[in-house]
Scaffold this active site. Structure first.
Site, PDB file in Angstrom:
ATOM      1  N   TYR A   8     -11.297   7.368  19.289  1.00  0.00           N
ATOM      2  CA  TYR A   8     -12.302   6.758  18.407  1.00  0.00           C
ATOM      3  C   TYR A   8     -12.332   5.234  18.503  1.00  0.00           C
ATOM      4  CZ  TYR A   8     -13.172  11.454  17.028  1.00  0.00           C
ATOM      5  OH  TYR A   8     -13.532  12.780  17.086  1.00  0.00           O
TER       6      TYR A   8
ATOM      7  N   GLN B 272       0.812  -1.228   0.000  1.00  0.00           N
ATOM      8  CA  GLN B 272       0.000   0.000   0.000  1.00  0.00           C
ATOM      9  C   GLN B 272       0.841   1.272   0.000  1.00  0.00           C
ATOM     10  OE1 GLN B 272      -2.621  -0.569   3.376  1.00  0.00           O
ATOM     11  NE2 GLN B 272      -3.648  -2.298   2.417  1.00  0.00           N
TER      12      GLN B 272
ATOM     13  N   HIS C  29      -1.340   0.043   5.703  1.00  0.00           N
ATOM     14  CA  HIS C  29      -2.013   1.029   6.575  1.00  0.00           C
ATOM     15  C   HIS C  29      -1.147   2.234   6.898  1.00  0.00           C
ATOM     16  CE1 HIS C  29      -5.308  -1.909   8.181  1.00  0.00           C
ATOM     17  NE2 HIS C  29      -5.123  -2.003   6.885  1.00  0.00           N
TER      18      HIS C  29
END
Ligand SMILES: [Ca+2]
Length: 434
Positions: A314, A144, A208
């Site tokens: 979160y 990625q 990520h």
């Protein structure tokens, strides 16, 4: 420019080439796509839904989890449909993974090429593409990684400063980095490119990175990161001595903004703005409220929309509305995150929408789209339109579902066109039919 009908004719060819690619082994070990993800849910596990998708939600596939939302509007919003007649064109084809875009002059875009680590200029009016701009940084382009996002300084017309994010090899592994350089007058090079921030610690992995950047109205930068995916690194999203799994707030020199929430905490990194995130690849300000919204990639289901406020947690990887790719719970698999001390997502997807880049429609060219959010979906392959009222998601629509593209980034031009870049190297333009 090519009309969409021509693009559809091309689809068969493209499908064949992607099958050839797949046969050659696409080594992008990621959760960004069911086709190239060794961890992806099997047909069997994906079929363990608890209800059939027969309601009036935009999502028609069964759920993969048994979680109940904390409030009714938190998932599977009612389907809405754009009534404005749209012109859709493929402006450019044949590029690589076009990870980030910025309109730096009217109808002229800076576009990153993730894998080739190139920065290009695309002219939306004639579909022309420049040669790669010199002076871009060296990247680690495995999986990625690569050249990720691009934005320009608020005073670009005078300063000509361009900001890039990218995955970088440093001692100990890789990091998400931010750098800046000055675009030469002839637009052929970035001059004096320098790295201004590295989201440490380095980690031996290539997944990520997060990597979106956006300027706020005080001319500071928000950077989003990821938690580097692995079980051994993901707890870093909860830890305030690491920049992994965070929203980070920086000056244009890469220094923490003085008003950041943890600057008085000696054990916390001063650049951190919010934490407990998984992998954030979309960020924008809601023009209706000025709030900062992010979209973050969940595991198997559980992709989230969040409103970012300073100091908030979160929840990842302690709570999630998704499941591990193995089908196991994430942690103990408890929903109702607020009761456990974490911020509830404003919305989540089950099954996944594989959300990447995002933009609000801050224009009146298509009045019914004003202040709606548009998100690039990687797999399933569509653009998601999200209608928001009073911070509640009240409608959802899927656009360009027949194109079978991995939509990577979204941008709204000054003229009110919706631009979408793809992993297949195309740039789409949607505007009101004339
Ligand atoms: Ca969360």
């Amino acid at each position: 420019m090519m009309k969409i009908t021509w693009s559809r004719m091309m689809f068969g060819t493209m499908l064949m080439s992607s099958m050839v690619l797949a046969a050659c082994g696409d080594d992008e070990a990621s959760d960004e796509g069911s086709t190239d993800d060794s961890d992806a849910p099997t047909e069997e596990s994906a079929g363990e839904g608890t209800e059939e998708g027969t309601n009036e939600s935009a999502e028609t596939e069964p759920k993969v989890t048994e979680f109940e939302p904390a409030f009714p509007e938190q998932t599977r919003a009612p389907a809405v449909e754009t009534e404005t007649e749209l012109d859709t064109e493929v402006v450019v084809e044949g590029l690589g993974v076009s990870w980030g875009m910025e309109e730096f002059e009217t109808n002229r875009l800076l576009v990153t090429q993730r894998d080739a680590a190139e920065l290009l200029i695309v002219n939306l009016e004639d579909g022309s593409v420049s040669d790669p701009i010199e002076g871009t940084p060296e990247v680690n382009n495995e999986d990625q990684g690569g050249l990720l996002d691009v934005t320009v300084a608020p005073d670009f017309e005078e300063s000509r400063m361009v900001f890039l994010t990218f995955s970088q090899d440093i001692e100990g592994g890789t990091v998400t980095s931010v750098g800046k350089g000055m675009l030469s007058e002839d637009e052929t090079s970035l001059e004096d490119f320098e790295v201004i921030f590295q989201a440490t610690p380095a980690y031996e992995g290539t997944l990520h990175y997060g990597g979106r950047i956006i300027f706020d109205d005080e001319d500071n930068l928000f950077l989003t990161t990821g938690e580097r995916s692995d079980v051994e690194s993901r707890d870093r999203a909860q830890e305030l001595d690491a920049y992994l799994g965070k929203v980070i707030h920086l000056t244009q020199d890469g220094e923490p903004v003085e008003s950041n929430p943890f600057t008085e905490d000696e054990d916390a990194l001063d650049g951190i703005y919010s934490y407990g995130h998984r992998n954030i690849q979309g960020v924008d300000f809601n023009p209706a409220t000025s709030d900062l919204w992010i979209v973050e990639f969940g595991p198997q289901a559980g992709d989230e929309l969040n409103i970012v406020e300073p100091g908030n947690n979160y929840g990842w990887p302690i709570v999630s509305y998704g499941l591990e790719y193995s089908g196991e719970f994430v942690n103990e698999g408890i929903s109702e995150h607020e009761a456990q001390g974490f911020v509830e997502p404003r919305y989540y997807w089950d099954p996944t929408s594989a959300p990447s880049g995002m933009s609000f429609y801050d224009n009146d060219a298509i009045p019914e789209w004003e202040n709606n959010m548009f998100i690039g979906g990687l797999a399933p392959n569509y653009i998601i339109r999200v209608v928001i009222e009073d911070d509640m998601i009240v409608g959802e629509e899927r656009l360009l579902t027949d194109e079978v593209e991995r939509f990577r980034d979204i941008l709204v031009t000054e003229d009110g066109a919706l631009i979408a870049s793809t992993d297949g190297g195309s740039i789409y333009q949607m505007s009101a039919a004339e």
